[in-house]
Structures are given as C-alpha cells and as structure tokens.
Scaffold this active site. Structure first.
Site, PDB file in Angstrom:
ATOM      1  N   TYR A 147       0.829  -1.209   0.000  1.00 52.02           N
ATOM      2  CA  TYR A 147       0.000   0.000   0.000  1.00 52.02           C
ATOM      3  C   TYR A 147       0.860   1.254   0.000  1.00 52.02           C
ATOM      4  O   TYR A 147       1.802   1.403   0.785  1.00 52.02           O
ATOM      5  CB  TYR A 147      -0.942   0.044   1.212  1.00 52.02           C
ATOM      6  CG  TYR A 147      -1.762   1.322   1.255  1.00 52.02           C
ATOM      7  CD1 TYR A 147      -2.767   1.547   0.316  1.00 52.02           C
ATOM      8  CD2 TYR A 147      -1.507   2.312   2.191  1.00 52.02           C
ATOM      9  CE1 TYR A 147      -3.497   2.726   0.315  1.00 52.02           C
ATOM     10  CE2 TYR A 147      -2.231   3.506   2.206  1.00 52.02           C
ATOM     11  CZ  TYR A 147      -3.226   3.703   1.259  1.00 52.02           C
ATOM     12  OH  TYR A 147      -3.946   4.865   1.261  1.00 52.02           O
ATOM     13  N   GLY A 154      -6.587   4.875  -0.736  1.00 48.13           N
ATOM     14  CA  GLY A 154      -7.957   4.926  -0.223  1.00 48.13           C
ATOM     15  C   GLY A 154      -8.787   3.787  -0.780  1.00 48.13           C
ATOM     16  O   GLY A 154      -8.378   2.612  -0.757  1.00 48.13           O
ATOM     17  N   HIS A 190      -5.476  15.859  -4.776  1.00 48.49           N
ATOM     18  CA  HIS A 190      -5.841  16.146  -3.391  1.00 48.49           C
ATOM     19  C   HIS A 190      -5.705  17.625  -3.037  1.00 48.49           C
ATOM     20  O   HIS A 190      -6.203  18.059  -1.998  1.00 48.49           O
ATOM     21  CB  HIS A 190      -4.970  15.315  -2.437  1.00 48.49           C
ATOM     22  CG  HIS A 190      -5.353  13.857  -2.387  1.00 48.49           C
ATOM     23  ND1 HIS A 190      -5.688  13.140  -3.496  1.00 48.49           N
ATOM     24  CD2 HIS A 190      -5.461  13.003  -1.332  1.00 48.49           C
ATOM     25  CE1 HIS A 190      -5.968  11.891  -3.144  1.00 48.49           C
ATOM     26  NE2 HIS A 190      -5.848  11.785  -1.828  1.00 48.49           N
ATOM     27  N   ASN A 229      -0.094  12.807   4.544  1.00 46.33           N
ATOM     28  CA  ASN A 229      -0.829  11.940   5.466  1.00 46.33           C
ATOM     29  C   ASN A 229      -0.498  12.250   6.920  1.00 46.33           C
ATOM     30  O   ASN A 229       0.059  11.423   7.626  1.00 46.33           O
ATOM     31  CB  ASN A 229      -0.463  10.482   5.150  1.00 46.33           C
ATOM     32  CG  ASN A 229      -1.676   9.576   5.213  1.00 46.33           C
ATOM     33  OD1 ASN A 229      -2.655   9.882   5.869  1.00 46.33           O
ATOM     34  ND2 ASN A 229      -1.577   8.447   4.526  1.00 46.33           N
ATOM     35  N   ARG A 246     -15.932  36.782  42.581  1.00 43.88           N
ATOM     36  CA  ARG A 246     -15.480  35.858  43.620  1.00 43.88           C
ATOM     37  C   ARG A 246     -14.973  34.541  43.031  1.00 43.88           C
ATOM     38  O   ARG A 246     -14.054  33.919  43.571  1.00 43.88           O
ATOM     39  CB  ARG A 246     -16.637  35.587  44.588  1.00 43.88           C
ATOM     40  CG  ARG A 246     -16.241  34.810  45.800  1.00 43.88           C
ATOM     41  CD  ARG A 246     -17.357  34.578  46.807  1.00 43.88           C
ATOM     42  NE  ARG A 246     -18.674  35.009  46.435  1.00 43.88           N
ATOM     43  CZ  ARG A 246     -19.788  34.304  46.647  1.00 43.88           C
ATOM     44  NH1 ARG A 246     -19.714  33.107  47.201  1.00 43.88           N
ATOM     45  NH2 ARG A 246     -20.959  34.779  46.312  1.00 43.88           N
TER      46      ARG A 246
END
Length: 515
Positions: free
Chosen positions: A56, A63, A86, A199, A288
């Site tokens: 891969y 993807g 992309h 990535n 306070r």
C-alpha cells in the site's frame, strides 16, 4: 523574534520550535542523524518497490482505490497525481503562520525516518521554509482524517513547482517561479513520497500549538483584568487567600488566585467591602469565582499541552517504515486526540470570555458598581460612556459560545466509505483560532473598562501593579476617562496591548513572574 536555527532530528520537535518557525524567522536544518534515517528508510521502500507483491502506498492506489497494483512505469505519475488531485481546497487563504507550521511539522515527521521519503525531498522542504515561500492553502478541504489531506497537498504542490505560493515579499506568484528565483529545484516524486507528504495531522497540530502559546498569555492577562475589576468594584481580596484554594487543590485555580493576589498587593481600593453605598456580604460570582473559572481553563490548557507534546514526538504517516524494516499500514493519522483538546480549549475560552464580560457589565451598571457613574460616562445622559463597548464585547462572547460547539463529534464518511469515521480536527482548529482571537478582544474590553473605573475612584490608591498596568496602557496611546470620543481606536489599542503581551509585561516588574 531573533533569528536562530531549529535543527530537526528523528525524535520530534518542541512547541517552542514550532512557534519560532511559524511566526518568527527561525531557519530549519536537518541533522546528520535525520539524513541517515531518511536514507535508511528509503532503502527499505526501494527494496519493496522492486518486488512484485503489492504494498500500500508504494505499488498500489490509495484509499478506496488501494486494490489496484500500479506498474513501475506509472508510479511517478501516481505520486504526482495524488498531490494534484488532493490539492482541492476552497475558500479563503489560510494564514501564513498556520501554513509554515503545517510545513515544518510535516518535515518533522518526514525527518523521523518512518516515512520512506528521500533525503533530498526533505531538504527541499527545509529550503522552501528558509526561503520564506508559503504555499497558498485554503480554508476548506480537511476532514482531519488520513491527515489534513487537502492543506498538505497544496504544500506538496509547491514542492513540485506547481500551484501558487506567496513569496517573502507577500506577493502571490506561481510556485515554479518562486522556486526558480531562490535556486530551488522542484522535486520529482517517487514511490510513496506523494502519499507521505499528505498523510499527517500537521495542520491541526500546528494550530493547537500556537493556540496554547496564545492562551497561556491570555490566561495570565485575564487574571490581571479580573484583579483590576475586583479592585474597581471595591471587592474583597480575602477570597484569594492561598489556604482557601489549598482545600480544593486544582492547580490552575491556585495559580489564578495567586496571580490575582499578587496584582492586588498594596491596593487601597480593596477592603472597602462593607463601607460603600451598597454594602455586601459577598462579591458576585463573576468576581469571587474568577480563579475557579480561569483555573479550570488553565488545567484544560495543561492537558492540551500534554496531548500536543505527545503529538510533537510522533511520526504520523500511513504506511510507516518500522525500525525492524517492516512497512505497515495503520490508523495513526486519525485526528481524534488533537480534535478533542481543540474543542476542549474552545469551551474553556468561551467560558473565560463569558465571565470577563459579566465583570465588565457590572462595572457599567450603576446599580451594581458600588458608586461608579453609569456606563463610566463623564456626563451620563449627554455621554454614553462605554455602553456600546460592552455590546461589542457581548457580541464577541456570543460568537465564542457558538464556536464552542464541538466539531469532533461530527463525522461525514468519505472515500466511498473507506474513510467512514473522520475527526473534523482541522475544523476544530479553525474555530479555536477564531475563539482565541475573540477572547483577546474580550479581555481588552475588560481591561479598558476596569482601568477607567479605577481612575474614577478618586481619593483611593490602586495597587502598584494596577497603576503600572494603567500607566503602560496610557503610554500605549489608550486614553482614560473623559467625554465621549471615537471609541474604536481606543479599543483597538487595548487589543494590541493585550495581544502583544504588553499587559503582562507591564505588571510583572511589580509582581514578579506570574503563572
């Protein structure tokens, strides 16, 4: 910031180095250790690329298209194509410091030797940063999973000499022209390199690191303005006693109370608690409980810093080259850890802004301000004083409350359901950035109102630290009490004073370093 050099090694980086590169003029160098690690990891990738078995990101698509084996003659094209396709962002340009943080943090992971990127590509990343070339990155495109894909793709496109970038002169030009002008050769991507440049959680992490730096200053500033408001309202400092906070030992609460107590040391305005025209048994919650609210935010900030430190030490990529030479797919690019704390900080910032606004409103209301003129006006009725300054502050706080709605609980599946749960961490970071900007303005309005109110308490002497803050603010050109005038420039001046650290710098010579 002074020019200095940040050396990137294999073990991550620090928040200080991120800010130095993103916002300052720090140069970036790769260590010899990093160059060796890059070369060793590349040998592993090259060996896998030569094998017929699909790996891969090396010899497959990406993807939902990861099932296709890619022949060697198409792999360069594959890596170029993933960057081009992309780089699909839209909307306004992202700020220069965010893009520089994004690039530097991606270089940090590449230099870890876990990505398989060649040393020359990493050197080009450093060269682009050092040349002051800033890729044009757009607001929308990242879902915070598989990393900040679109923003990082626009950065990788610049390395290839494509797309647009901003030069050191602030002019946007074609990236190829800018690289050539600085003697930088565009990279020719090889196996895995395109994927490795995209990535990571670098954008959301960069914005987290810078937000933490800004919020640390703002929490100290808010302690100072809370003390000034307490003083202007003739409140009691007894609630800040260390022994009270020791019995509820949240660290941030104790720090905020101690800051306020140090600012109020020597005040002639506190201690009139039951002598004014509207005697009280206790101050209002916004006065306070200031240390409890600001302290909870400080503790949230401390947790966010722990998450940031872990992420800064991480190598986020998919797949990764492990020390034993295996190349393995993983899910470390998921932005959930960062997204959660980005959302936590937006919630804490909104609450800090909210309590500051309530103190401002109290200063302006003659029924609750214990003797101050309505709206701190010079001639109430003829003058409106700071009435509309509080409107502006309220509008800012209202937006901060909307920005506090978490992004990390949302998810829209992508990539044909392969990426079916995403973090929206980039979106969480973008809204936090706006929230921090708004919080700065909210604190500035409280500062402006509280200093005016103290000056209207004639006959009473403020604490030396309070007087130092007033004097520095006036020296910065922000005027004090008087008839109505064009108010926006004064508010802008107060904003710049807080934003630039002027408030903290003004009081610390009197109080000593504040937390």
């Amino acid at each position: 910031m002074d020019m200095h050099t940040v050396v990137v090694g294999t073990s991550g980086t620090t928040a200080e180095d991120v800010v130095a590169v993103a916002r300052g003029r720090a140069r970036v160098e790769l260590s010899a250790e990093a160059l060796d690690a890059l070369a060793a990891a590349r040998e592993v990738v090259d060996a896998l690329a030569a094998k017929p078995e699909p790996v891969y990101g090396v010899s497959t698509g990406f993807g939902a298209l990861a099932t296709r084996w890619i022949s060697q003659d198409l792999r360069g094209r594959l890596q170029r194509n993933i960057v081009r396709s992309h780089a699909a962002g839209m909307g306004p340009r992202v700020e220069r410091d965010v893009v520089r943080a994004l690039m530097f943090l991606r270089l940090k992971t590449v230099a870890s030797g876990r990505t398989g990127v060649r040393p020359g590509v990493a050197q080009t990343m450093a060269d682009v940063l050092n040349a002051g070339i800033t890729p044009v990155v757009h607001e929308f495109g990242s879902l915070g999973c598989s990393g900040d894909l679109a923003p990082l793709s626009h950065c990788a496109l610049t390395l290839m000499g494509e797309g647009d970038a901003e030069g050191p002169d602030g002019v946007v030009r074609p990236a190829g022209e800018l690289l050539a002008a600085h003697g930088i050769e565009p990279v020719e991507l090889r196996e895995k390199e395109g994927l490795a440049l995209l990535n990571g959680t670098d954008g959301m992490l960069g914005m987290l690191v810078m937000a933490i730096a800004d919020l640390k200053r703002l929490y100290t500033s808010a302690d100072i303005t809370a003390a000034l408001s307490l003083e202007a309202l003739l409140g009691t400092a007894k609630v800040l006693a260390p022994e009270l906070h020791a019995i509820r030992p949240h660290p941030g609460q104790g720090e905020s109370a101690a800051n306020m107590l140090r600012v109020l040391a020597g005040s002639g305005l506190t201690g009139h608690f039951q002598q004014d025209e509207a005697p009280r048994v206790q101050d209002a919650y916004s006065v306070r409980c200031a240390p409890q609210v600001a302290g909870a935010g400080r503790d949230t900030l401390a947790y966010a810093s722990v998450v940031a430190e872990r992420e800064l030490a991480s190598a986020v990529d998919n797949p990764v080259v492990l020390p034993d030479g295996r190349v393995e797919s993983n899910g470390n690019f998921h932005g959930a850890p960062v997204a959660y704390v980005l959302d936590f900080l937006a919630i804490a910032a909104a609450d800090l802004g909210s309590i500051a606004e309530r103190r401002t409103d109290r200063l302006l209301d003659k029924n609750r301000s214990h003797g101050l003129p309505p709206f701190l006006a010079d001639d109430p009725g003829v003058d409106s004083g700071l009435m509309i300054a509080q409107y502006t502050q309220a509008a800012l706080v209202s937006e901060m409350k909307r920005l506090a709605v978490p992004a990390s609980v949302d998810s829209i599946p992508s990539s044909a359901m392969q990426e079916d749960h995403v973090s929206m961490g980039w979106s969480a970071a973008r809204k936090l950035r706006t929230a921090v900007d708004n919080l700065t303005r909210v604190i500035a309005v409280e500062l402006y109102a509280a200093t005016r109110a103290i000056e209207l308490r004639t006959g009473l002497t403020p604490a030396p630290a309070s007087q130092a803050a007033i004097d520095a603010l006036r020296a910065a050109g922000v005027e004090g009490p008087g008839p109505d005038r064009f108010l926006a420039p004064d508010l802008a001046g107060a904003d710049a004073f807080v934003r630039g650290g002027g408030l903290v710098a003004a009081v610390e010579p009197v109080t000593g370093p504040l937390a």
